[in-house]
Every structure is written in C-alpha cells, then in structure tokens.
Scaffold this active site. Sequence first.
Site, PDB file in Angstrom:
ATOM      1  N   CYS A 265       0.793  -1.150   0.086  1.00 44.07           N
ATOM      2  CA  CYS A 265       0.087  -0.107  -0.053  1.00 44.07           C
ATOM      3  C   CYS A 265       0.805   1.437   0.109  1.00 44.07           C
ATOM      4  O   CYS A 265       1.801   1.455  -0.771  1.00 44.07           O
ATOM      5  CB  CYS A 265      -0.959  -0.065   1.085  1.00 44.07           C
ATOM      6  SG  CYS A 265      -2.187   1.239   1.204  1.00 44.07           S
ATOM      7  N   LEU A 266       0.628   2.212   0.933  1.00 44.76           N
ATOM      8  CA  LEU A 266       1.469   3.266   1.204  1.00 44.76           C
ATOM      9  C   LEU A 266       2.937   3.094   1.089  1.00 44.76           C
ATOM     10  O   LEU A 266       3.824   3.702   0.656  1.00 44.76           O
ATOM     11  CB  LEU A 266       1.086   4.192   2.127  1.00 44.76           C
ATOM     12  CG  LEU A 266      -0.370   4.831   2.451  1.00 44.76           C
ATOM     13  CD1 LEU A 266      -0.638   5.771   3.503  1.00 44.76           C
ATOM     14  CD2 LEU A 266      -0.743   5.447   0.864  1.00 44.76           C
TER      15      LEU A 266
END
Length: 592
Positions: free
Chosen positions: A330-331
Amino acid sequence: MNERAFPASTVRERDASAWQGTRHPYPDTDVTHAAADLALNAWIGRFTGHVSPAALGLAWFDWCSHLLLSPDKQVELVSHGMTALGRWLQYCAVGAIADAPGPVTPLAQDKRFDDPAWQRWPFNLISQGFLTQQQWWHRATRSVRGMSAHHADVVTFVTRQLLDCAAPSNFVATNPVVLQTTCERGGMNLVAGTLRASGEAWRAARGQAAVPAFRPGREVAVTPGKVVLRNRLMELLRYEPSTPQVHASPLLIVPAWIMKYYILDLSPHNSLVRYLVGQGHTVYMISWKNPRAEDRGMGLHDYRCLGVMEALDAVGRDSGASRVNACGYCLGGTLLAIAAAAMARERDERLASLTLLAAQVDFTEPGELSLFIDESEVSFLEATMWSQGYLDTRQMAGAFQLLRSNDLIWSRRLRHYLLDLPDRETDLMSWNADATRMPFRMHSDYLRRLFLNNDLASARYQVDGKPVALTDIEVPIFAVGTRTDHVAPWRSVYKIGLLSDAEVSFLLTTGGHNAGVVAPPGGAGRSYQLATRAPDAPYIDPERWQQETPPREGSWWPAWTAWLAHQAGPLAAPPPMPPGLGPAPGEYVLAR
C-alpha cells in the site's frame, strides 16, 4: 525507551523543495498569516465530519446548473421516471397476488434484500420501490453534459449515501426479517440492541476503545523475532529463521503507516511473515511509530530517510548481505518505489528486487478515495491536521467506512441493534480497528504531491533537491493487484508496467485491498493471473492482459515466493541473530 542512534546524514533538515510545485498556499505551517484561515476551517470541520462544505457545494452547484442547461437530460429523466413508475405500479398489481420477479435486480454486491422474506407482500413492493428510486437517482447524477467527472462522482456518492440512510432494511416496520425476529423474541432483540448501542455510545463519548479479541504479541504478531533497530519513527524487526538454511539475500518489508504492520503477521495460519520464514527467507519488517502532535513536522522525506534508508543500512549491517529484496504494501509500496528510484539515480545497487503489494505509483485513477481528494477538500483537511498535528484515526476510519457503507455501517447496525447478532471478530477485523494517526506534514505531502499533482509518475517528485524517475529502476519488479480493491484499484497498480523499463511480473488475485493480500494457501475460492513482461516487450493494456492471461487456482503466495527465491540467491546457513533491543513485536505497535 532504548533508542539506537542513527546517522546524522539521515536526519537532514526537510527540503524546501518538498513543497515546490504544489501550489500550496501555506508552505510553512508556522506562519502567522495562515492561522486564522486554518483555525476557522478546523472549527467548521468539527460540525461537518471534516468534509469541506465548499467542495460539496461546488459539486452540487455543478450538477444543478448543468442539469438546468440540459433540456434533453431533463426529458430523459422525466421519461425514465414515468416508465419506472409504470413498471413498479404494474408490479404492485401482480406482486400482490403472485410470486413474480421484480422489475429491478439489485447489484451483485447489494445483499440487503437477499432473504426470501423480502419476496413476500408487501415487502417485495417496498424493496422494489426503493431500488427503482435508487436506479433513477443514479441516472440523474450521471452523464450530465458539461459536468466534471469528479463532481459527478461526488454527487453520485453523496446521493447513494443519503438513499442508503433511508433504505427499508434499516427500519423495523419495513424489514420483514427484523419483524419476524421481534415476534419470535418478544421484542427482546430490540431491547438488547438498544442497550448495546447505548453502551457503545457511552464508551465512545468517554474515549474508551473496545478490547480487541486479537492482540499484538498474544494472538497476532506472534512470529518469533527481535527488534534490531529503533529510531524516532520506526522499529525494525528481524524474524528468527525456521529452516536450517536461508537464501543469501534477505527480504525487507515496508508496510503502510496508515495501519499497524501486523496485517502481514496475523494469526499463525494467516501470517505472510511466518510463511516467508518457512520458505527459507530472512525477513525484516518495519513497524512504524504511531505519531503524536509533537511529530507534526514529519514528512515523506523523514519516512524515506528514517524508515526505508535506515532500515536498508541496518539490514546490511545485521545480515552481512550486500543486496536486499524489498517489498512494500500500500503506501509503504509507494514510499519504497520513491526510495528505489532515488537509489537508482545515485547508482546505489543494494536492491536486488522490488515487490509492490496493492501499491500505486500513478494516481490519475486512484479509485473511490479520489472522492475525498480535491484542492478544496485537501485544504480543509489540512486545517484539521494543523490544529491537531496529525490526522486522527476516527477520521480515516470514517472515510473508509463510507466507501463501503452497506457492509461496514448499515448491515452492521442491522445485525447489532435490530437483530441482536454479535460480531464474530476475526484477526483481520481486530487489525482493521487498530488504526494509527498520520503526521500533518507527511499526509499533506502525500495528498498534494502524489494524489493531486501526480509528481512521482510525472518525474517531478524531488528527493534531495533533484527529481526522481521510475524509469531509472532496473531491478526486477513484482506487482500484485487485487480485483475488488477500492483503495488501490488493480488497473492503477498495473501502471507500474507503463512507468518502468525493468522486467515486470504482474499478478492479479481475487479479493480486496486487505483480504486479497492476506491469502494463505488452502483457502477456498482463491485464484490469480500472472504474466511477466520483458524490458523490451511492447505494452499491453490491462483489459487485454486480463483477457489473455490464463487464471490459476489457489493462493498467490507460492507463486510470489518462487519468484522471490530466484532473486534471493542460493541457500546457506542463516546469519546469527543479534541480541536486539527486545522481542518482537516491539513497543511501537502497542502504542495507542
């Protein structure tokens, strides 16, 4: 708390370039001329759920004004409304005396009217009336000539939320399942539901969190390991080997800081970390600190330097390996891609491969999260973060719940408060409730430079005063997308193949942003598609790729670990475990 010193080179003062090119009106968060603006917006946000009234007003004005200027659209809506009303009235006449199918079929993901009780009169008429209205409003808010696509999405989303509030499934008198349960239990389901709702409201008002059934270090995050590094932003965990030999190149995992790292180390049967260790990999994991107001100035620069780069330095020292495989989720994957591009620019060859799990590097199609991201909304959100020093966990959780309001809000309230059905808490549910805060500077950097400006994909993102380009990355890349991901849509994740000149293996698996990644072998209904594109091969668009790539049954974990083993080199005796700063899962993951 023991804190290991970190190199001074990584504690550079944040670049002024971090804010260049963003058109940010207040580049310095301490300037006095911005205080009145920010304070007013932060105060208003308390009453609007931190949603910008200006952003919503602009969207509705865009819809109303262009609808008024579109007589053809008005005629279409009147015509469709009359036709839909006629079909519903005809169904009312037939449905009262016969078991006839309704004129509107619910969407596949809409489970509100699945129970057979909804097919009985008069509830079949009620449900069909609601679905007819829902269908008409969807048509009314879409395809209005001249209206911006973003405003159309916002108006459609808000309209859907308002309709969901008024759905007949939410009320005792119009829900046959609730009525039947109420009769069978003499109303005690409603009494118990009221008591449960009151208790939850009381605990929320006092700031008391419910005790999770799965706790880090007890039921989850129990893979044996040690903390080998701690700085003011993260702890680095190293997991103990479980095989007599391990691959030469270790694996560093960079999770997202929006949630706790143990999404990848849940219960033993759901733990990707345990699975990797069992496959002969030496695994390191970053555990991010849960920031507080005093960490407001931490930006993406700090997360890259104190997070990824410090971790790479420590992995090299600890394992003795010259090259490291890196995986970002993800991030964390976006941050890792930035770091990898900067390393490639500087001819830093410590990375052996790059894996991106549900991670975006191009934000032109970010999915439903874009509903909450435009100039007006980001500016409004910055005011809230400025006043607090961080983005609160409840604000993030509220946004994600709205994206799936049927599943996470209304169906839960139906089960809890009307049917008196307790939750069956899982390790994934406990993790999802264990949210973290995000520093003001970092989240503003992320929203503006990546979401709004798309600087990384456009080679405008600056590291140490110079732009980085993803095309500089030459190591093999393995990217994973999940089919029903509403946070990082798989077609957006797929764009790494368009932005990189390296060999890219793209894997598309069933499931969503979290459940698609946490997919251990043995689970039912799992499948995936996998294809590798050589550096000199022509580009294939995602639709064609999906059509031409054959599906494979089962979990994607074995396919990735087979690829990873090829990048990680030969097997040898594991490097010795250091004394460490304490056992895993460490201290930061326990902070509230």
